[in-house]
Design an enzyme around this catalytic site. Structure first.
Site, PDB file in Angstrom:
ATOM      1  N   ASP A 495       0.855  -1.185   0.000  1.00 17.37           N
ATOM      2  CA  ASP A 495       0.000   0.000   0.000  1.00 17.37           C
ATOM      3  C   ASP A 495       0.896   1.241   0.000  1.00 17.37           C
ATOM      4  O   ASP A 495       1.905   1.296   0.718  1.00 17.37           O
ATOM      5  CB  ASP A 495      -0.891  -0.022   1.252  1.00 17.37           C
ATOM      6  CG  ASP A 495      -1.985   1.025   1.181  1.00 17.37           C
ATOM      7  OD1 ASP A 495      -2.977   0.766   0.490  1.00 17.37           O
ATOM      8  OD2 ASP A 495      -1.827   2.086   1.805  1.00 17.37           O
ATOM      9  N   ASN A 503      -3.145  12.618  -2.649  1.00 17.72           N
ATOM     10  CA  ASN A 503      -4.170  13.028  -3.615  1.00 17.72           C
ATOM     11  C   ASN A 503      -4.772  14.375  -3.235  1.00 17.72           C
ATOM     12  O   ASN A 503      -4.992  15.244  -4.094  1.00 17.72           O
ATOM     13  CB  ASN A 503      -5.273  11.970  -3.680  1.00 17.72           C
ATOM     14  CG  ASN A 503      -5.127  11.067  -4.896  1.00 17.72           C
ATOM     15  OD1 ASN A 503      -4.368  11.364  -5.807  1.00 17.72           O
ATOM     16  ND2 ASN A 503      -5.854   9.957  -4.905  1.00 17.72           N
ATOM     17  N   ASP A 512      -2.784   9.807 -10.087  1.00 18.37           N
ATOM     18  CA  ASP A 512      -2.785   8.774 -11.136  1.00 18.37           C
ATOM     19  C   ASP A 512      -1.386   8.558 -11.682  1.00 18.37           C
ATOM     20  O   ASP A 512      -0.961   7.410 -11.923  1.00 18.37           O
ATOM     21  CB  ASP A 512      -3.729   9.180 -12.273  1.00 18.37           C
ATOM     22  CG  ASP A 512      -5.195   9.092 -11.869  1.00 18.37           C
ATOM     23  OD1 ASP A 512      -5.480   8.474 -10.818  1.00 18.37           O
ATOM     24  OD2 ASP A 512      -6.047   9.629 -12.607  1.00 18.37           O
ATOM     25  N   GLU A 539      -4.933   2.468  -4.085  1.00 19.50           N
ATOM     26  CA  GLU A 539      -3.477   2.593  -4.055  1.00 19.50           C
ATOM     27  C   GLU A 539      -2.808   1.308  -3.596  1.00 19.50           C
ATOM     28  O   GLU A 539      -1.626   1.301  -3.261  1.00 19.50           O
ATOM     29  CB  GLU A 539      -3.084   3.736  -3.095  1.00 19.50           C
ATOM     30  CG  GLU A 539      -3.334   3.460  -1.613  1.00 19.50           C
ATOM     31  CD  GLU A 539      -4.755   3.774  -1.159  1.00 19.50           C
ATOM     32  OE1 GLU A 539      -4.969   3.885   0.048  1.00 19.50           O
ATOM     33  OE2 GLU A 539      -5.647   3.915  -2.035  1.00 19.50           O
TER      34      GLU A 539
END
Length: 624
Positions: A495, A503, A512, A539
């Site tokens: 992760d 983000n 992205d 993620e």
């Protein structure tokens, strides 16, 4: 009489079925159901043990046959009660199927109906018991036996223990063209053209061996030199232990049976070839493979010296695109570039679609065409045009039909007469090739579309890694494979640390791009073809590692973690580093009964949770 009449054999009645390595029925003959304990359970795709409980518990024996550790297995004297008045007897032979075009190994299970033999034996035994005492006491015994012997249509010969003939019946004299006087006191080997008993130095060795009970097929030669196949069985006559031993030989003329068998074989082979080519047309997207299969199958079936497919590209240009040769003595013409004149000659010669069956090339009136065939060292040829018909018009019209090429069979050693069924076979195959040609372009387009759709179904659109669906499928497949092979299966769940904060701070486009960069790092580090890198969700990523022990996992996990950190992607909102980092949970199991792949995922997920609790940017190994 009892021992003599016991030797009258009826023709064998055989049926068969084949199974794969999981004992699932792949193919069977139409009459095999009469041997089944549960005929309604006898279907293609079903476990063979459902219809034949005799096979239950024999799985290990069958595996040894598939592995060629033993040659065959036999079950003798099986009976089925069909009705109160009707019982069927049969024997079963299990061996490896050596004539198999499929990729996986198969078992061939042959069923021999012995009912007639058993019933005859029972009947003969009963008759022998009823007449045994009377025949031993009455003078008419010999007359009675002579009538039985001479009424038989099969060969019957009685010899001593040296194989010297003492008695023959009338059928023996008729079939072999010898008089009784010419055979009496001669060796039984006199009538054998090819001595099937050549492993025995003397006939009496055969008569005293265990092979006495097995039918022996030999070629018998008549007095006038003609030959025919005969199936002989032989048994001892024990009328009186004080008398010299004698043996009875019962022979059945197999000429008609062999003729029928050969016709059935030819028909079966024709059907098999057409089925094989048709399956290639419908299953293979490669036209070249279909053409190569065609020439190989035709070469084997026709026993020709050369079979090829010649394609016309233009009026001046043509080429051999598929060829099969019988042996190295026959020169290949695959590499020969035919002259424009010869190509034009062939094109004009076969443009009308006429089939040419040439038994002897020297009977050809076109000397220019003959000269080319002589250069190719051909003695006889069978040529069938391959016509592409325009489906919008009548097949009888030649206005829009295209001569695509030629299907050719060559005999190079000597002239040959081509049979009608051989010509019909090539004509049918040429039609199948034409169908394959018409479908080839569509198949190619369909393949491209299917590949694109398949890629979309298993690929994550953003990272181009395997998606969750593909991850689930591969994990289940590798779990089952590792369980069969007894090897470990490991799983990483990783992760990106504080990705939500990334983000929120940098925006979703930057998020992205970050995911794509991490995905590329994972692709670069994980190099084995057997491993799978997938986007597990958001993620989170997953890596499946078959046959990887814990030491290898630790090393690889640290390598992945370090590679991501070395990207030095700025992350001002992370509390563990000023760059993007990852946490990794590692789990490994050897799949066994009682465990599931979900347990492996659970352990890896718990290890990932521990890695995050331990401060992130680290690797945590699950404990069992």
């Amino acid at each position: 009489m009892n021992n003599l009449l016991k030797k009258i054999l009826a023709p064998k009645r055989l049926e068969y079925l084949t199974t794969n390595s999981e004992w699932v029925i792949v193919e069977m003959s139409w009459g095999v159901a009469r041997f089944a304990d549960c005929p309604e359970q006898l279907r293609l795709g079903e476990d063979v043990c459902m219809a034949f409980p005799e096979f239950i518990g024999l799985e290990e024996t069958f595996k040894k046959i598939l592995l060629s550790q033993i040659n065959q297995f036999e079950l003798k004297g099986i009976s089925r009660t069909i009705t109160q008045e009707h019982t069927i007897y049969f024997d079963i032979y299990v061996l490896k199927n050596t004539d198999n075009s499929r990729c996986e190994p198969e078992l061939l299970i042959v069923f021999e109906d012995t009912t007639e033999w058993i019933l005859k034996e029972q009947k003969i035994t009963q008759v022998a018991k009823e007449y045994g005492l009377a025949l031993s006491a009455l003078e008419k015994t010999k007359i009675y036996l002579d009538k039985i012997i001479n009424s038989m249509t099969n060969i019957l010969i009685v010899t001593d223990d040296k194989g010297m003939i003492k008695i023959i019946n009338q059928a023996t004299s008729v079939l072999l063209k010898y008089s009784k006087a010419e055979l009496i006191q001669q060796s039984i080997l006199t009538i054998f053209k090819d001595n099937q008993l050549k492993n025995y130095h003397q006939v009496n060795q055969f008569l005293l061996s265990s092979d006495l009970l097995k039918p022996v097929e030999v070629i018998c030669q008549t007095k006038i030199g003609t030959n025919f196949p005969v199936s002989f069985s032989c048994a001892a006559l024990n009328f009186d232990p004080n008398d010299p031993q004698e043996f009875v030989w019962m022979g059945q003329d197999m000429t008609e049976q062999k003729r029928v068998e050969f016709q059935l074989y030819q028909q079966a082979e024709r059907d098999r070839i057409l089925k094989t080519i048709t399956q290639h047309i419908h299953q293979s997207l490669s036209l070249q493979k279909t053409l190569e299969t065609t020439v190989n199958e035709v070469l084997t079936f026709l026993k020709a010296d050369r079979v090829l497919i010649y394609r016309f590209y233009s009026l001046e240009e043509g080429k051999v695109i598929a060829e099969s040769l019988a042996n190295s003595c026959i020169s290949s013409i695959d590499s020969i570039v035919f002259s424009p004149d010869f190509n034009s000659l062939l094109l004009s010669y076969f443009k009308a679609g006429k089939i040419h069956a040439i038994d002897d090339i020297y009977k050809i009136s076109n000397y220019k065409y003959l000269d080319y065939l002589v250069q190719l060292k051909v003695k006889s040829s069978l040529i069938v045009p391959i016509i592409i018909y325009d489906s919008s018009i009548s097949p009888q019209s030649n206005t829009s039909n295209q001569l695509w090429g030629l299907l050719i069979a060559h005999q190079c050693q000597q002239p040959r007469h081509w049979e009608v069924w051989e010509i019909n076979l090539l004509e049918e195959l040429a039609l199948q090739i034409a169908i394959a040609l018409q479908q080839a372009e569509l198949y190619q387009q369909l393949q491209i579309v299917n590949q694109e759709l398949e890629q979309l179904a298993i690929e994550d659109g953003l990272t181009k890694l395997a998606n969750r669906r593909q991850f689930d499928r591969v994990l289940e497949h590798e779990w089952n494979r590792c369980r069969r092979e007894g090897i470990p299966l490991s799983l990483f769940l990783l992760d990106i640390d504080y990705f939500k904060q990334y983000n929120d701070h940098y925006g979703h486009l930057a998020g992205d791009f970050c995911l794509q960069q991490v995905a590329q790092v994972l692709r670069n580090v994980i190099q084995r073809n057997t491993d799978l890198v997938a986007r597990y969700g958001g993620e989170e990523f997953a890596i499946i590692l078959p046959n990887t022990d814990i030491n290898g996992c630790i090393h690889l996990a640290q390598k992945v973690r370090k590679a991501v950190e070395d990207l030095e992607i700025p992350h001002l909102k992370s509390t563990v580093s000023k760059y993007i980092t990852i946490s990794i949970g590692v789990a490994g199991l050897i799949p066994v009964a009682g465990l599931t792949s979900e347990m492996l995922i659970f352990q890896a997920d718990q290890a990932l949770y521990k890695a995050k609790e331990s401060g992130r940017n680290c690797v945590f190994i699950a404990t069992h």
